[in-house]
Design a protein around this motif. Structure first.
Motif, mmCIF file in Angstrom:
data_model
loop_
_atom_site.group_PDB
_atom_site.id
_atom_site.type_symbol
_atom_site.label_atom_id
_atom_site.label_comp_id
_atom_site.label_asym_id
_atom_site.label_seq_id
_atom_site.Cartn_x
_atom_site.Cartn_y
_atom_site.Cartn_z
ATOM 1 N N GLU A 31 7.791 6.681 -2.739
ATOM 2 C CA GLU A 31 7.471 5.274 -2.980
ATOM 3 C C GLU A 31 8.442 4.387 -2.199
ATOM 4 O O GLU A 31 9.661 4.514 -2.338
ATOM 5 N N ASN A 128 2.582 -8.286 -1.854
ATOM 6 C CA ASN A 128 1.233 -8.808 -2.087
ATOM 7 C C ASN A 128 0.336 -8.589 -0.875
ATOM 8 O O ASN A 128 -0.851 -8.267 -1.009
ATOM 9 N N MET A 131 -0.733 -4.760 -0.411
ATOM 10 C CA MET A 131 -1.764 -4.298 -1.339
ATOM 11 C C MET A 131 -2.974 -5.231 -1.356
ATOM 12 O O MET A 131 -3.866 -5.084 -2.186
ATOM 13 N N LYS A 231 1.589 3.840 0.900
ATOM 14 C CA LYS A 231 1.399 3.180 -0.399
ATOM 15 C C LYS A 231 0.088 2.415 -0.419
ATOM 16 O O LYS A 231 -0.660 2.468 -1.400
ATOM 17 N N GLN A 232 -0.210 1.735 0.681
ATOM 18 C CA GLN A 232 -1.471 1.020 0.776
ATOM 19 C C GLN A 232 -2.650 1.993 0.718
ATOM 20 O O GLN A 232 -3.677 1.714 0.108
ATOM 21 N N ASP A 233 -2.519 3.147 1.359
ATOM 22 C CA ASP A 233 -3.610 4.127 1.411
ATOM 23 C C ASP A 233 -3.994 4.614 0.011
ATOM 24 O O ASP A 233 -5.143 5.030 -0.212
ATOM 25 N N LYS A 234 -3.025 4.594 -0.913
ATOM 26 C CA LYS A 234 -3.263 5.129 -2.256
ATOM 27 C C LYS A 234 -3.982 4.145 -3.176
ATOM 28 O O LYS A 234 -4.439 4.527 -4.246
ATOM 29 N N LYS A 235 -4.061 2.866 -2.767
ATOM 30 C CA LYS A 235 -4.583 1.856 -3.710
ATOM 31 C C LYS A 235 -6.081 2.033 -3.938
ATOM 32 O O LYS A 235 -6.791 2.621 -3.132
#
Length: 235
Positions: A31, A128, A131, A231-235
């Motif tokens: 993370e 912000n 994401m 992290k963005q890929d997991k949203k």
């Protein structure tokens, strides 16, 4: 005894290599911190802006690209009416090339203005944006800096247009046009229009690069970018 020693050393080296690889994978895919997100996004935007401004500042960067600046409808009416006037038969093509050359010239000075704006982005803004929507960074940049960029960019555009004599050619054409009876008088100043269209094209290039780095893993050219956008890929 020697063979046994070499075997033990090999095992130790293999274990060390595995630990190093494991630490590297953990570092890249763990993370990201708030600071890392901020740094990663700023880096991504600088990459996009660098590519965008460099591409648009080349000869034909605007003129022969999807971001070509076209004449406004009012201007096309003028060029159509002046086709039969001596000296103005090819006015539209002449003006089109000149205003796009002016924008290309001005684009050379755009990068530091954009980069300066990026450095002011807060860590909260960055999270912000990361994401958010696929063009969230570009939207942020437009909302926060568009008018400031306009104030910086407009004099450069005007200087560039004058360098290529675009405003003089246009002003002369409008002066002739405005003498035609029973027509609405036209504004001879192209500066505002070309500035806004040039910035629109610049933001378009930034959005394109932002989309690329959000969706194309191979475009993430550093461990930091890979970590942040994972992290963005997991949203």
């Amino acid at each position: 005894m020697i063979k046994r020693t070499l075997f033990v050393l090999s095992i130790a080296l293999l274990a060390s290599s595995c630990d190093t690889l494991s630490n590297l994978v953990t570092s890249v895919y763990s993370e990201p911190t708030t600071a890392e997100i901020g740094s990663g996004l700023k880096s991504a935007l600088e990459i996009g802006i660098g590519k965008g401004s460099d591409a648009l500042s080349q000869i034909d960067g605007y003129f022969k690209s999807p971001y070509k600046i076209l004449l406004p409808e009012e201007a096309r009416k003028i060029t159509a009416k002046l086709k039969n006037v001596p000296g103005f038969s090819d006015l539209e093509n002449v003006i089109l090339e000149k205003i796009n050359r002016g924008a290309e010239d001005a684009a050379k000075k755009a990068k530091p203005i954009f980069v300066s704006a990026i450095t002011e982005m807060t860590f909260s803004d960055a999270l912000n944006i990361l994401m958010g929507q696929s063009d969230a960074a570009t939207q942020y940049l437009q909302q926060k800096t568009n008018e400031q960029l306009y104030q910086e960019f407009n004099p450069v555009i005007i200087e560039s247009l004058d360098k290529f004599q675009a405003r003089k050619v246009w002003s002369d054409a409008v002066a002739v046009y405005n003498k035609i009876p029973l027509i609405n008088k036209a504004n001879p100043d192209l500066g505002d229009y070309v500035t806004r269209e040039a910035l629109k094209g610049m933001f378009g290039m930034v959005a394109k690069e932002e989309q690329n780095i959000r969706t194309n893993v191979s475009a993430r050219t550093s461990d930091l970018l890979r970590k942040v956008f994972a992290k963005q890929d997991k949203k």
